[in-house]
Write an enzyme that holds these catalytic residues in place. Structure first.
Site: not given
Length: 297
Positions: A81, A161, A170
């Site tokens: 995925h 962020g 990630g």
């Protein structure tokens, strides 16, 4: 009572101890109901579904992100995925006494909290800050490996962020959206190029169904392939329409459907539409389903 649904996706579906640590964040929490979770080894992904009071759900989601940050290492991650982060996507969906606009605010609250953990966050769908970020596939393009360079571009500066990829965790997409039906069609072949070709015909970007996103994936443990679809508006692109188009395209390759999957929760009306189509029932409605009346009582 206000109720919101959240369906966070985590990039771990093989180590069940890690999965259980993440899911534990949603168990036995006041005003939070863990509806379902599914860990898929081929996808190497776990999809969790919770419904509850907004602030309680938000708190549990943030707790789960902290756990995922600890137990998932994206530098070691492999799976069929597409993904860009340990906590890959966090969509909020309105249920009762909650609007899409409310869900946008929930997405921003969670996005800000995740960003403070040092993880880049992108708002998508109805929470997107620019039109180019509405489509999750566009946001996630390049996946984890490609984001180390992508994130440096001004166009892809995170909403929250650091503008630097977090090597271990990630990046994460947080959004608000309409009810999505995750519908997969498994084919009796191991040639992923066939699933890819069918997916390109089915999805909207390839000229297919307006509210369908689709990709071809290998199911190595089964020796099969899959056309994995997200039907982002089941009222306008129905499940039976997606299935019939996959069947039609598969014929040209001499391939048939082995089976189908619905991942997670699905609105009753989506199933009623398909039942009425295949049974050729005229003017069938949810009010004719006994369980629907019992719920209303």
């Amino acid at each position: 009572m206000k109720r919101v649904m959240c369906i966070p996706n985590y990039s771990e579906g093989r180590d069940l101890e890690k999965v259980d640590k993440i899911v534990e964040c949603f168990r036995a929490k006041e005003n939070v109901k863990l509806v379902d979770y599914q860990a898929d080894k081929d996808h190497n992904r776990t999809v969790v579904e919770v419904i509850g009071e907004p602030e309680a759900v938000i708190k549990a989601v943030i707790e789960s992100v902290k756990v995922a940050q600890e137990v998932i290492d994206m530098t070691q991650h492999e799976g069929a995925h597409p993904r860009m982060g340990a906590v890959d996507v966090v969509p909020f969906v309105p249920i009762t006494e909650v609007t899409t606009e409310d869900c946008v605010e929930y997405a921003k609250e969670v996005g800000k909290a995740i960003g403070e953990l040092g993880i880049p966050v992108y708002l998508y769908e109805d929470a997107a800050t620019t039109p180019g970020r509405q489509n999750l596939a566009k946001v996630r393009k390049g996946q984890y490996e490609g984001f180390f360079e992508k994130i440096k571009e001004e166009e892809w500066k995170p909403d929250f962020g650091p503008q630097e990829m977090n090597a271990k965790s990630g990046a994460t997409a947080v959004g608000a959206r309409f009810h999505l039906v995750a519908f997969n069609v498994n084919l009796n072949t191991d040639k992923v190029e066939i699933a890819d070709a069918i997916a390109k015909k089915v999805r909207h970007i390839g000229g297919g169904l307006r509210f369908a996103k689709a990709i071809g994936l290998p199911l190595e443990e089964r020796g099969q392939v899959q056309v994995s679809m997200n039907l982002v508006n089941f009222e306008k692109t129905r499940i039976y329409q997606a299935l019939e188009m996959v069947k039609s395209e598969a014929k040209r390759y001499g391939v048939t459907v082995y089976g189908t999957e619905i991942i997670g929760m699905v609105p009753l009306q989506a199933l009623i539409d398909s039942a009425a189509y295949y049974m050729q029932v005229e003017e069938f409605s949810a009010e004719q389903v006994i369980e629907t009346l019992l719920i209303e009582e």
